[in-house]
Design a protein around this motif. Structure first.
Motif, PDB file in Angstrom:
ATOM      1  N   ILE A 234      38.532  30.601  45.682  1.00  0.00           N
ATOM      2  CA  ILE A 234      38.531  31.119  44.312  1.00  0.00           C
ATOM      3  C   ILE A 234      37.311  30.613  43.545  1.00  0.00           C
ATOM      4  O   ILE A 234      36.667  31.341  42.801  1.00  0.00           O
ATOM      5  CB  ILE A 234      39.822  30.712  43.572  1.00  0.00           C
ATOM      6  CG1 ILE A 234      41.043  31.289  44.295  1.00  0.00           C
ATOM      7  CG2 ILE A 234      39.781  31.197  42.138  1.00  0.00           C
ATOM      8  CD1 ILE A 234      41.076  32.781  44.362  1.00  0.00           C
ATOM      9  N   ASN A 235      37.018  29.328  43.752  1.00  0.00           N
ATOM     10  CA  ASN A 235      35.861  28.734  43.078  1.00  0.00           C
ATOM     11  C   ASN A 235      34.782  28.390  44.097  1.00  0.00           C
ATOM     12  O   ASN A 235      34.203  27.312  44.087  1.00  0.00           O
ATOM     13  CB  ASN A 235      36.287  27.467  42.317  1.00  0.00           C
ATOM     14  CG  ASN A 235      37.325  27.764  41.257  1.00  0.00           C
ATOM     15  OD1 ASN A 235      37.130  28.628  40.416  1.00  0.00           O
ATOM     16  ND2 ASN A 235      38.451  27.067  41.306  1.00  0.00           N
ATOM     17  N   TRP A 266      45.384  36.469  44.186  1.00  0.00           N
ATOM     18  CA  TRP A 266      44.190  36.371  43.355  1.00  0.00           C
ATOM     19  C   TRP A 266      44.222  37.439  42.267  1.00  0.00           C
ATOM     20  O   TRP A 266      44.675  38.565  42.498  1.00  0.00           O
ATOM     21  CB  TRP A 266      42.928  36.588  44.177  1.00  0.00           C
ATOM     22  CG  TRP A 266      42.690  35.611  45.289  1.00  0.00           C
ATOM     23  CD1 TRP A 266      43.470  34.554  45.654  1.00  0.00           C
ATOM     24  CD2 TRP A 266      41.586  35.629  46.196  1.00  0.00           C
ATOM     25  NE1 TRP A 266      42.937  33.907  46.737  1.00  0.00           N
ATOM     26  CE2 TRP A 266      41.772  34.546  47.096  1.00  0.00           C
ATOM     27  CE3 TRP A 266      40.481  36.443  46.350  1.00  0.00           C
ATOM     28  CZ2 TRP A 266      40.878  34.269  48.116  1.00  0.00           C
ATOM     29  CZ3 TRP A 266      39.582  36.176  47.363  1.00  0.00           C
ATOM     30  CH2 TRP A 266      39.771  35.092  48.242  1.00  0.00           C
ATOM     31  N   SER A 267      43.684  37.083  41.119  1.00  0.00           N
ATOM     32  CA  SER A 267      43.538  38.061  40.041  1.00  0.00           C
ATOM     33  C   SER A 267      42.377  38.998  40.361  1.00  0.00           C
ATOM     34  O   SER A 267      41.562  38.732  41.266  1.00  0.00           O
ATOM     35  CB  SER A 267      43.262  37.346  38.719  1.00  0.00           C
ATOM     36  OG  SER A 267      41.967  36.741  38.748  1.00  0.00           O
ATOM     37  N   GLU A 269      39.787  39.487  38.548  1.00  0.00           N
ATOM     38  CA  GLU A 269      38.546  38.775  38.235  1.00  0.00           C
ATOM     39  C   GLU A 269      38.157  37.835  39.374  1.00  0.00           C
ATOM     40  O   GLU A 269      36.965  37.738  39.732  1.00  0.00           O
ATOM     41  CB  GLU A 269      38.711  37.981  36.932  1.00  0.00           C
ATOM     42  CG  GLU A 269      38.866  38.827  35.672  1.00  0.00           C
ATOM     43  CD  GLU A 269      40.236  39.482  35.569  1.00  0.00           C
ATOM     44  OE1 GLU A 269      40.350  40.485  34.825  1.00  0.00           O
ATOM     45  OE2 GLU A 269      41.191  38.998  36.225  1.00  0.00           O
ATOM     46  N   GLU A 270      39.144  37.164  39.942  1.00  0.00           N
ATOM     47  CA  GLU A 270      38.872  36.254  41.060  1.00  0.00           C
ATOM     48  C   GLU A 270      38.383  37.026  42.284  1.00  0.00           C
ATOM     49  O   GLU A 270      37.467  36.584  42.985  1.00  0.00           O
ATOM     50  CB  GLU A 270      40.133  35.464  41.399  1.00  0.00           C
ATOM     51  CG  GLU A 270      40.487  34.415  40.343  1.00  0.00           C
ATOM     52  CD  GLU A 270      41.867  33.837  40.525  1.00  0.00           C
ATOM     53  OE1 GLU A 270      42.104  32.721  40.024  1.00  0.00           O
ATOM     54  OE2 GLU A 270      42.727  34.499  41.161  1.00  0.00           O
ATOM     55  N   ARG A 271      38.959  38.174  42.522  1.00  0.00           N
ATOM     56  CA  ARG A 271      38.523  38.996  43.657  1.00  0.00           C
ATOM     57  C   ARG A 271      37.082  39.470  43.476  1.00  0.00           C
ATOM     58  O   ARG A 271      36.269  39.413  44.419  1.00  0.00           O
ATOM     59  CB  ARG A 271      39.464  40.203  43.825  1.00  0.00           C
ATOM     60  CG  ARG A 271      40.868  39.817  44.239  1.00  0.00           C
ATOM     61  CD  ARG A 271      41.846  40.988  44.146  1.00  0.00           C
ATOM     62  NE  ARG A 271      43.208  40.502  44.223  1.00  0.00           N
ATOM     63  CZ  ARG A 271      44.072  40.810  45.196  1.00  0.00           C
ATOM     64  NH1 ARG A 271      43.723  41.630  46.150  1.00  0.00           N
ATOM     65  NH2 ARG A 271      45.286  40.308  45.183  1.00  0.00           N
ATOM     66  N   SER A 273      34.737  38.171  41.594  1.00  0.00           N
ATOM     67  CA  SER A 273      33.819  37.037  41.657  1.00  0.00           C
ATOM     68  C   SER A 273      33.584  36.601  43.095  1.00  0.00           C
ATOM     69  O   SER A 273      32.450  36.328  43.505  1.00  0.00           O
ATOM     70  CB  SER A 273      34.371  35.867  40.835  1.00  0.00           C
ATOM     71  OG  SER A 273      33.563  34.723  40.971  1.00  0.00           O
TER      72      SER A 273
END
Length: 479
Positions: A234-235, A266-267, A269-271, A273
């Motif tokens: 994710i990060n 995952w949201s 936005e996370e996907r 990114s």
């Protein structure tokens, strides 16, 4: 005695004689304790020099097959038959130890073995209960399948064209646009990973993955000299991944929807990114989406649905929804990749089951699959809520967890590091089988992957009670 060594063979005369004597012992012509003829007599009978006979007998004495007694006579040793029998067998353990494919961890081997014991409470297993599989409906649908000789023969390298066409529509409903030429049918998601390892990656390549990962509990990559590297997907830090991959080939294995073992989703936005980071590094992505149909609420779009550059290799399957025994999954990928993987698959098994492909095609195209999944999710959600309520009652002071968003699992984290091999074995002695966190991350001692998909309600409650009692004892004893 009619046998004589053959001087035209490349094998030495003494070796032929030693083999002939061994054969007399193996066939019980010369039982234990048999006194061999004098060496001079043997030499004359066999038509060789005495020194040749002496060499053969010395070899068998060194091996413990023959022995000498007082008076220099030679006898068949007491254990000669057993020794010769062992010598005639290949050293299979040597073959096993030297083989390419790595053995599973002992805990996983024990889990696989104990799952066959019907008296065991399977509190963590990664499959549906038999009661949740549509066995009667599948049997009834067999009567509706218009089979002919061609349809139940070997399928094309990429799998049944009928099924691939059906999958195009199925995937379109998920926002994934593809063609039958870009789909390869495989025997479940695990085979998809094995094909990728064999067909796309070099020895020494790096597969990035989440810190806790299903890949650590199987060896589709490690057995071929491919390295696994855990990172926070994710990060994901581009500089860290760049440093760790060096100049080696690399790919990222991800489960954005209902991650195994954590159950995370995952949201959007996370996907996005994550996809952008991998794209900027020109790093291919494996998206394992086998649990997505079991999300209790519609999940964000898949990575493949936002893939505009052929960056994502997408894996789907019916093993977690319809039946693991059908062994049907699929890979969606660029054409050159599909052709490569299909070629390797044909070399491995000549195609997935034609019958299974026909069944899956029928269920997807008639709406039976969607109807079944709707009912299945309803039952899984009921079970998840039951497990969550029980955890609230008993475990709130010693563990943390998140309510399940779908699939099979709740990822339980104890406040103390008690999940060891000894803890696993203590539970097993009480007929409770768990999947400890250390099979997903070798150093972990706090997590358990709990499943509500297999055990009955009463088994689940009993298993959780035993788990709680053992956990309390461990905490009180060690902390």
């Amino acid at each position: 005695m009619s046998w004589k060594p053959n001087r035209s063979l490349s094998i030495s005369l003494s070796k032929q004689i030693a083999d002939w004597i061994s054969q007399q012992i193996l066939t019980r012509q010369w039982p234990v304790g048999t006194k061999l003829p004098p060496q001079r007599q043997l030499a004359i009978t066999l038509g060789v020099n005495r020194s040749t006979v002496q060499e053969a007998i010395d070899e068998l004495k060194a091996a413990g097959i023959l022995s000498s007694k007082v008076g220099s006579s030679t006898y068949v040793s007491n254990d000669s038959w057993n020794m010769l029998t062992k010598q005639k067998q290949p050293n299979w353990q040597h073959y096993i130890d030297a083989s390419i494919h790595k053995p599973n961890y002992q805990t996983i081997q024990l889990i696989n073995h104990m799952e066959q014991d019907e008296s065991i409470i399977r509190l963590s297993t990664g499959e549906l209960s038999p009661s949740l599989l549509p066995a009667e409906e599948i049997q009834a649908s067999l009567q509706q399948l218009p089979l002919d000789g061609k349809e139940i023969g070997y399928s094309s390298p990429q799998g049944s064209l009928k099924l691939r066409k059906v999958l195009v529509q199925y995937l379109e409903n998920k926002g994934i646009s593809t063609t039958p030429d870009n789909i390869c049918i495989v025997s479940g998601g695990l085979q998809a990973l094995q094909l990728i390892a064999l067909g796309l990656l070099e020895t020494g390549a790096v597969v990035f993955q989440d810190e806790f990962s299903y890949l650590n509990s199987v060896h589709p990559f490690q057995s071929f000299g491919i390295q696994l590297q855990g990172v926070n997907s994710i990060n994901s830090n581009e500089s860290i991944m760049t440093k760790r991959r060096g100049k080696r080939q690399n790919i990222f294995y991800s489960i954005p929807t209902l991650h195994n073992p954590t159950g995370a989703i995952w949201s959007l936005e996370e996907r996005q990114s994550f996809y952008d980071t991998c794209t900027s590094m020109n790093m291919p992505i494996i998206e394992d989406d086998v649990y997505a149909d079991l999300s209790f609420h519609p999940p964000p779009p898949s990575l493949k649905s936002i893939d505009t550059d052929g960056q994502v290799l997408y894996i789907g399957s019916v093993s977690k929804t319809l039946s693991p025994g059908l062994r049907i999954g699929w890979i969606v990928a660029p054409t050159p990749v599909i052709k490569r993987l299909a070629d390797i698959k044909m070399q491995m098994d000549y195609g997935s089951s034609a019958f299974s492909q026909e069944i899956v095609s029928y269920w997807l195209s008639t709406g039976l699959y969607e109807e079944h999944v709707t009912q299945l999710k309803r039952e899984l959600q009921r079970r998840a809520e039951l497990m969550n309520r029980q955890l609230d009652k008993q475990f709130s002071n010693i563990a943390t967890w998140s309510s399940s968003k779908g699939g099979f699992y709740i990822w339980l984290a104890f406040t103390h590091p008690i999940v060891t091999t000894d803890f696993f074995l203590k539970l097993l002695k009480q007929k409770v089988l768990i999947n400890p966190g250390y099979i997903y991350q070798g150093k972990d001692a706090t997590h358990i992957r709990l499943s509500y998909a297999y055990a009955t309600d009463s088994e689940m409650l009993k298993g959780l009670h035993i788990l709680y009692q053992e956990a309390i004892q461990e905490i009180q004893k060690n902390f």
